[in-house]
Design a protein around this motif. Structure first.
Motif, PDB file in Angstrom:
ATOM      1  N   HIS A 121       0.817  -1.223   0.000  1.00 52.19           N
ATOM      2  CA  HIS A 121       0.000   0.000   0.000  1.00 52.19           C
ATOM      3  C   HIS A 121       0.847   1.267   0.000  1.00 52.19           C
ATOM      4  CE1 HIS A 121      -3.776  -2.112   0.272  1.00 52.19           C
ATOM      5  NE2 HIS A 121      -3.388  -2.753   1.347  1.00 52.19           N
ATOM      6  N   LEU A 122       1.925   1.260  -0.787  1.00 50.38           N
ATOM      7  CA  LEU A 122       2.704   2.487  -0.979  1.00 50.38           C
ATOM      8  C   LEU A 122       2.090   3.285  -2.131  1.00 50.38           C
ATOM      9  CD1 LEU A 122       6.344   1.080  -0.735  1.00 50.38           C
ATOM     10  CD2 LEU A 122       4.892   1.972   1.098  1.00 50.38           C
ATOM     11  N   LEU A 123       2.191   4.611  -2.042  1.00 53.74           N
ATOM     12  CA  LEU A 123       1.679   5.459  -3.112  1.00 53.74           C
ATOM     13  C   LEU A 123       2.715   5.500  -4.237  1.00 53.74           C
ATOM     14  CD1 LEU A 123       0.179   8.311  -0.943  1.00 53.74           C
ATOM     15  CD2 LEU A 123      -1.053   6.526  -2.172  1.00 53.74           C
ATOM     16  N   PRO A 124       2.342   5.056  -5.447  1.00 52.81           N
ATOM     17  CA  PRO A 124       3.339   4.876  -6.515  1.00 52.81           C
ATOM     18  C   PRO A 124       3.945   6.178  -7.007  1.00 52.81           C
ATOM     19  CG  PRO A 124       1.114   4.512  -7.359  1.00 52.81           C
ATOM     20  CD  PRO A 124       0.991   4.629  -5.872  1.00 52.81           C
ATOM     21  N   THR A 125       3.249   7.298  -6.830  1.00 49.38           N
ATOM     22  CA  THR A 125       3.764   8.583  -7.326  1.00 49.38           C
ATOM     23  C   THR A 125       4.619   9.299  -6.284  1.00 49.38           C
ATOM     24  OG1 THR A 125       1.730   9.692  -6.591  1.00 49.38           O
ATOM     25  CG2 THR A 125       1.796   8.885  -8.868  1.00 49.38           C
ATOM     26  N   MET A 126       4.852   8.677  -5.146  1.00 52.03           N
ATOM     27  CA  MET A 126       5.683   9.274  -4.104  1.00 52.03           C
ATOM     28  C   MET A 126       6.948   8.452  -3.893  1.00 52.03           C
ATOM     29  SD  MET A 126       3.106  10.535  -1.104  1.00 52.03           S
ATOM     30  CE  MET A 126       1.866  11.801  -1.406  1.00 52.03           C
ATOM     31  N   THR A 127       8.043   9.137  -3.562  1.00 59.81           N
ATOM     32  CA  THR A 127       9.286   8.451  -3.232  1.00 59.81           C
ATOM     33  C   THR A 127       9.147   7.718  -1.905  1.00 59.81           C
ATOM     34  OG1 THR A 127      10.161  10.342  -2.012  1.00 59.81           O
ATOM     35  CG2 THR A 127      10.607  10.256  -4.399  1.00 59.81           C
ATOM     36  N   ALA A 128      10.146   6.892  -1.605  1.00 60.21           N
ATOM     37  CA  ALA A 128      10.142   6.209  -0.306  1.00 60.21           C
ATOM     38  C   ALA A 128      10.062   7.221   0.824  1.00 60.21           C
ATOM     39  CB  ALA A 128      11.408   5.361  -0.176  1.00 60.21           C
ATOM     40  N   LEU A 129      10.854   8.294   0.721  1.00 62.53           N
ATOM     41  CA  LEU A 129      10.850   9.323   1.759  1.00 62.53           C
ATOM     42  C   LEU A 129       9.476   9.960   1.897  1.00 62.53           C
ATOM     43  CD1 LEU A 129      12.541  10.962   3.799  1.00 62.53           C
ATOM     44  CD2 LEU A 129      13.012  12.585   1.948  1.00 62.53           C
ATOM     45  N   GLU A 130       8.848  10.280   0.784  1.00 67.00           N
ATOM     46  CA  GLU A 130       7.529  10.911   0.820  1.00 67.00           C
ATOM     47  C   GLU A 130       6.470   9.962   1.372  1.00 67.00           C
ATOM     48  OE1 GLU A 130       8.069  13.996  -2.933  1.00 67.00           O
ATOM     49  OE2 GLU A 130       7.438  11.923  -3.297  1.00 67.00           O
ATOM     50  N   ASN A 131       6.558   8.670   1.022  1.00 63.21           N
ATOM     51  CA  ASN A 131       5.586   7.698   1.532  1.00 63.21           C
ATOM     52  C   ASN A 131       5.607   7.629   3.053  1.00 63.21           C
ATOM     53  OD1 ASN A 131       3.833   5.713  -0.170  1.00 63.21           O
ATOM     54  ND2 ASN A 131       5.621   6.126  -1.466  1.00 63.21           N
ATOM     55  N   VAL A 132       6.780   7.812   3.653  1.00 66.25           N
ATOM     56  CA  VAL A 132       6.880   7.774   5.104  1.00 66.25           C
ATOM     57  C   VAL A 132       6.561   9.130   5.717  1.00 66.25           C
ATOM     58  CG1 VAL A 132       8.436   7.312   7.050  1.00 66.25           C
ATOM     59  CG2 VAL A 132       8.572   5.914   4.987  1.00 66.25           C
ATOM     60  N   ALA A 133       6.988  10.211   5.050  1.00 65.60           N
ATOM     61  CA  ALA A 133       6.874  11.546   5.637  1.00 65.60           C
ATOM     62  C   ALA A 133       5.483  12.155   5.535  1.00 65.60           C
ATOM     63  CB  ALA A 133       7.877  12.493   4.979  1.00 65.60           C
ATOM     64  N   VAL A 134       4.797  11.939   4.414  1.00 68.45           N
ATOM     65  CA  VAL A 134       3.520  12.622   4.192  1.00 68.45           C
ATOM     66  C   VAL A 134       2.478  12.290   5.271  1.00 68.45           C
ATOM     67  CG1 VAL A 134       1.548  12.804   2.631  1.00 68.45           C
ATOM     68  CG2 VAL A 134       3.876  13.088   1.754  1.00 68.45           C
ATOM     69  N   PRO A 135       2.311  11.007   5.681  1.00 71.89           N
ATOM     70  CA  PRO A 135       1.367  10.750   6.778  1.00 71.89           C
ATOM     71  C   PRO A 135       1.745  11.487   8.067  1.00 71.89           C
ATOM     72  CG  PRO A 135       1.919   8.704   5.655  1.00 71.89           C
ATOM     73  CD  PRO A 135       2.859   9.751   5.132  1.00 71.89           C
ATOM     74  N   LEU A 136       3.049  11.641   8.322  1.00 72.21           N
ATOM     75  CA  LEU A 136       3.487  12.399   9.494  1.00 72.21           C
ATOM     76  C   LEU A 136       3.110  13.868   9.355  1.00 72.21           C
ATOM     77  CD1 LEU A 136       7.063  10.890   9.981  1.00 72.21           C
ATOM     78  CD2 LEU A 136       5.071  10.466  11.429  1.00 72.21           C
ATOM     79  N   GLU A 137       3.311  14.418   8.156  1.00 70.53           N
ATOM     80  CA  GLU A 137       2.935  15.809   7.895  1.00 70.53           C
ATOM     81  C   GLU A 137       1.441  16.024   8.108  1.00 70.53           C
ATOM     82  OE1 GLU A 137       5.540  18.439   4.911  1.00 70.53           O
ATOM     83  OE2 GLU A 137       4.277  16.950   3.937  1.00 70.53           O
ATOM     84  N   LEU A 138       0.641  15.104   7.583  1.00 71.51           N
ATOM     85  CA  LEU A 138      -0.814  15.218   7.726  1.00 71.51           C
ATOM     86  C   LEU A 138      -1.246  15.156   9.180  1.00 71.51           C
ATOM     87  CD1 LEU A 138      -1.958  13.009   4.704  1.00 71.51           C
ATOM     88  CD2 LEU A 138      -1.988  15.508   4.878  1.00 71.51           C
ATOM     89  N   ALA A 139      -0.429  14.474  10.010  1.00 72.79           N
ATOM     90  CA  ALA A 139      -0.726  14.389  11.438  1.00 72.79           C
ATOM     91  C   ALA A 139      -0.188  15.592  12.209  1.00 72.79           C
ATOM     92  CB  ALA A 139      -0.145  13.106  12.017  1.00 72.79           C
ATOM     93  N   GLY A 140       0.436  16.537  11.486  1.00 73.30           N
ATOM     94  CA  GLY A 140       0.903  17.756  12.133  1.00 73.30           C
ATOM     95  C   GLY A 140       2.327  17.716  12.648  1.00 73.30           C
ATOM     96  N   GLU A 141       3.120  16.732  12.215  1.00 73.05           N
ATOM     97  CA  GLU A 141       4.501  16.616  12.677  1.00 73.05           C
ATOM     98  C   GLU A 141       5.386  17.591  11.905  1.00 73.05           C
ATOM     99  OE1 GLU A 141       7.564  16.253  14.453  1.00 73.05           O
ATOM    100  OE2 GLU A 141       6.184  14.693  15.181  1.00 73.05           O
TER     101      GLU A 141
END
Length: 253
Positions: A121-141
């Motif tokens: 369930h990785l997002l294909p248009t995002m890099t490995a870094l973005e796949n891990v970071a974006v959910p953190l960003e959405l959570a306000g980190e």
């Protein structure tokens, strides 16, 4: 995951506010009492979980073992707040899941619960870094990308930060999924057949990593599997049949 969600949600508080008695027992992070799950209506109604009682301690590693259709993934779904139980009580990491509506469950999961599935369930248009970071960003980190980079380094992918999922092997994609689940430092990590899409050697390496990360962070780990060799790596093995826990054994000291 085999869970479908057709039942009407109960209403409740919009967020997991502290409530008297929320933490049922000291050192218990998963506390289920007489948990049931039934899907469908009328004559088509099917009982999936049949009165589950389960307590899991902080930092414990637990395998949930059983054949397909025994209710393993459905139990994980209700314990992780992805599915609402039909009856019984569920207290997870101090939150009373039975008192929360869908938005409240989402907030209760955030930061408390990490999930690793057989499908990455990785997002294909995002890099490995973005796949891990974006959910953190959405959570306000605020430091989402720095945290994501550290977590990818911890799973051996510090050199693959800018690669996309299609440029990664299956084992590397599962490492990204583990990094994504562990980055918020969850109290509880659920893993549902985490090596099901991997060859034996890669699967063994992923399991080594999963248990290493669990020990490093002190998280509670609940692994759903039909593989007895994997189950034997856990401190405790629960066996399910027909929607019930039929045995509960602890590893010899």
């Amino acid at each position: 995951m085999n869970s479908s969600h057709n039942s009407h949600l109960q209403t409740g508080p919009a967020s997991p506010q502290p409530r008297p008695g929320d933490v049922a027992r000291p050192n218990v992070v998963i506390d289920g009492s007489n948990v049931t799950l039934a899907l469908g209506q009328g004559p088509a109604r099917v009982s999936i979980l049949r009165g589950i009682d389960l307590q899991v301690a902080k930092g414990e590693s637990v395998a949930l073992l059983g054949p397909s259709g025994s209710g393993k993934s459905s139990l994980m779904a209700v314990l992780s707040g992805l599915e609402r139980a039909s009856g019984g009580g569920i207290n997870v990491a101090g939150a009373d899941f039975t008192a929360l509506n869908e938005d409240g469950l989402a907030r209760a999961r955030r930061g408390r619960i990490g999930i690793v599935l057989q499908a990455f369930h990785l997002l294909p248009t995002m890099t490995a870094l973005e796949n891990v970071a974006v959910p953190l960003e959405l959570a306000g980190e605020a430091d989402a990308f720095a945290i994501a980079a550290r977590e990818l380094e911890a799973v051996g992918l510090g050199h693959r930060l800018t690669h996309y999922p299609m440029q990664l092997s299956g084992g590397e994609q599962q490492r990204v999924a583990i990094a994504r689940a562990m980055a918020p430092r969850p109290e509880i990590l659920f893993a549902d057949e985490p090596t099901g899409n991997l060859d034996a050697a890669t699967g063994t390496a992923i399991l080594d990593l999963l248990f290493d990360r669990q020990r490093d962070t002190g998280a509670t780990l609940l692994v759903i599997t039909h593989d007895r060799a994997l189950a034997a790596r856990c401190e405790r093995v629960l066996e399910m049949q027909d929607g019930q826990i039929v045995s509960d054994e602890r590893a010899a000291a």
